[in-house]
Design an enzyme around this catalytic site. Sequence first.
Site, PDB file in Angstrom:
ATOM      1  N   ASP A 198       5.372   0.058  -7.689  1.00  0.00           N
ATOM      2  CA  ASP A 198       5.438  -1.408  -7.631  1.00  0.00           C
ATOM      3  C   ASP A 198       6.090  -1.984  -8.883  1.00  0.00           C
ATOM      4  O   ASP A 198       6.499  -3.147  -8.884  1.00  0.00           O
ATOM      5  CB  ASP A 198       4.013  -1.979  -7.548  1.00  0.00           C
ATOM      6  CG  ASP A 198       3.643  -2.442  -6.157  1.00  0.00           C
ATOM      7  OD1 ASP A 198       4.550  -2.830  -5.396  1.00  0.00           O
ATOM      8  OD2 ASP A 198       2.432  -2.430  -5.852  1.00  0.00           O
ATOM      9  N   GLN A 240      -2.258  -2.899  -2.671  1.00  0.00           N
ATOM     10  CA  GLN A 240      -1.732  -4.151  -2.112  1.00  0.00           C
ATOM     11  C   GLN A 240      -2.373  -5.361  -2.797  1.00  0.00           C
ATOM     12  O   GLN A 240      -3.581  -5.407  -3.021  1.00  0.00           O
ATOM     13  CB  GLN A 240      -1.990  -4.186  -0.598  1.00  0.00           C
ATOM     14  CG  GLN A 240      -1.351  -5.344   0.134  1.00  0.00           C
ATOM     15  CD  GLN A 240       0.177  -5.324   0.132  1.00  0.00           C
ATOM     16  OE1 GLN A 240       0.804  -4.275   0.061  1.00  0.00           O
ATOM     17  NE2 GLN A 240       0.776  -6.496   0.196  1.00  0.00           N
ATOM     18  N   LYS A 245       4.585  -0.360   5.726  1.00  0.00           N
ATOM     19  CA  LYS A 245       4.959   0.593   4.666  1.00  0.00           C
ATOM     20  C   LYS A 245       4.647   2.024   5.117  1.00  0.00           C
ATOM     21  O   LYS A 245       5.472   2.937   4.963  1.00  0.00           O
ATOM     22  CB  LYS A 245       4.211   0.252   3.370  1.00  0.00           C
ATOM     23  CG  LYS A 245       4.734  -0.994   2.683  1.00  0.00           C
ATOM     24  CD  LYS A 245       3.791  -1.543   1.610  1.00  0.00           C
ATOM     25  CE  LYS A 245       4.334  -2.858   1.057  1.00  0.00           C
ATOM     26  NZ  LYS A 245       3.394  -3.553   0.152  1.00  0.00           N
TER      27      LYS A 245
HETATM   28  N1  GUN Z   1       1.860  -8.286  -2.203  1.00  0.00           N
HETATM   29  C1  GUN Z   1       3.003  -8.967  -1.934  1.00  0.00           C
HETATM   30  N2  GUN Z   1       4.073  -8.262  -2.341  1.00  0.00           N
HETATM   31  C2  GUN Z   1       3.601  -7.123  -2.888  1.00  0.00           C
HETATM   32  C3  GUN Z   1       4.230  -5.989  -3.478  1.00  0.00           C
HETATM   33  O1  GUN Z   1       5.454  -5.887  -3.627  1.00  0.00           O
HETATM   34  N3  GUN Z   1       3.387  -5.014  -3.908  1.00  0.00           N
HETATM   35  C4  GUN Z   1       2.042  -5.095  -3.796  1.00  0.00           C
HETATM   36  N4  GUN Z   1       1.297  -4.089  -4.254  1.00  0.00           N
HETATM   37  N5  GUN Z   1       1.426  -6.130  -3.255  1.00  0.00           N
HETATM   38  C5  GUN Z   1       2.214  -7.133  -2.802  1.00  0.00           C
END
Ligand code: GUN
Length: 293
Positions: free
Chosen positions: A118, A95, A51
Amino acid sequence: MTLISGPQVAEKVLSECRRDITQLKADGHTPGLAVVLVGDDPASRAYVRSKDKKCRELGLHSVKLELPATTTQPELLDIVARLNADPAIHGILVQSPPPPQIDEAAIVRAIDPAKDVDGFHPVNVAKLALEDPSGFVPCTPLGCQRLLIEAGIETKGAHAVVVGRSMIVGKPMAMLLMAKGTGGDATVTVAHSRTRDLPSITRQADILIAAIGRPHFIRAEHVKAGAVVIDVGINRVEDPSSEKGYKLVGDVAFEEVAPKCRAITPVPGGVGPMTIAMLMANTVKACRQAVGH
Ligand code: GUN
């Protein structure tokens, strides 16, 4: 059978982002994303790094915070509060999953909904249900919907079966597919681990979304001939022949399912790149909304 290419559609989304970023920068605004990782789960660490890397490639302002596994709830709340108050940050992502001492629901609720790229905050969950376009939609289901649209798959009137009911994928996916408009208007069934006779349900699907988190769970017997299959799974399975010692496989047994399909996403090379592309798109949207663009 058509292979739906994640990287190709992701590149289209990213080129739209580049165009918008150029405009925003010309007006003195640089979209900023903060990604917070607590602990050292290897898969989470890999996601957070990619990311951050994608942000930099696009010329976004990127803040990557890698915190120790011992980080406390008050410490994390304090970091979220500081990011909420930081005008250079338009998007905040913590995350998932965090270590057990962290109350994830409380952290999600502490993020400013206007920075919740998110789409996990209750305000954004409600906006999705209400079909309010100012909200943020979780990146993975948003990416799946975009794949269907770009591949020319008609969702209107189709029977879509979503396997999985998570807040990150299954539930928002179902809401997107049943919403009015492009990429929506489907008849949606949500199946999950307690569903009785799963194959009889999934075999009804014109569009099957596999978001279970179990390697090769969906077999040929689950799929109707001519169905479109979107495989959301990214599972690490041991593979002594690979350098890393593991390989990534989807929730779908690709080899036996693909020949039955009208179209299918591979793993890797399907949904994965779309999740990051939609995160960039959500960050650009957060910036535009913050500066009134
Ligand atoms: N863990 C797995 N997918 C995601 C996501 O799209 N966002 C976040 N914050 N954590 C994740």
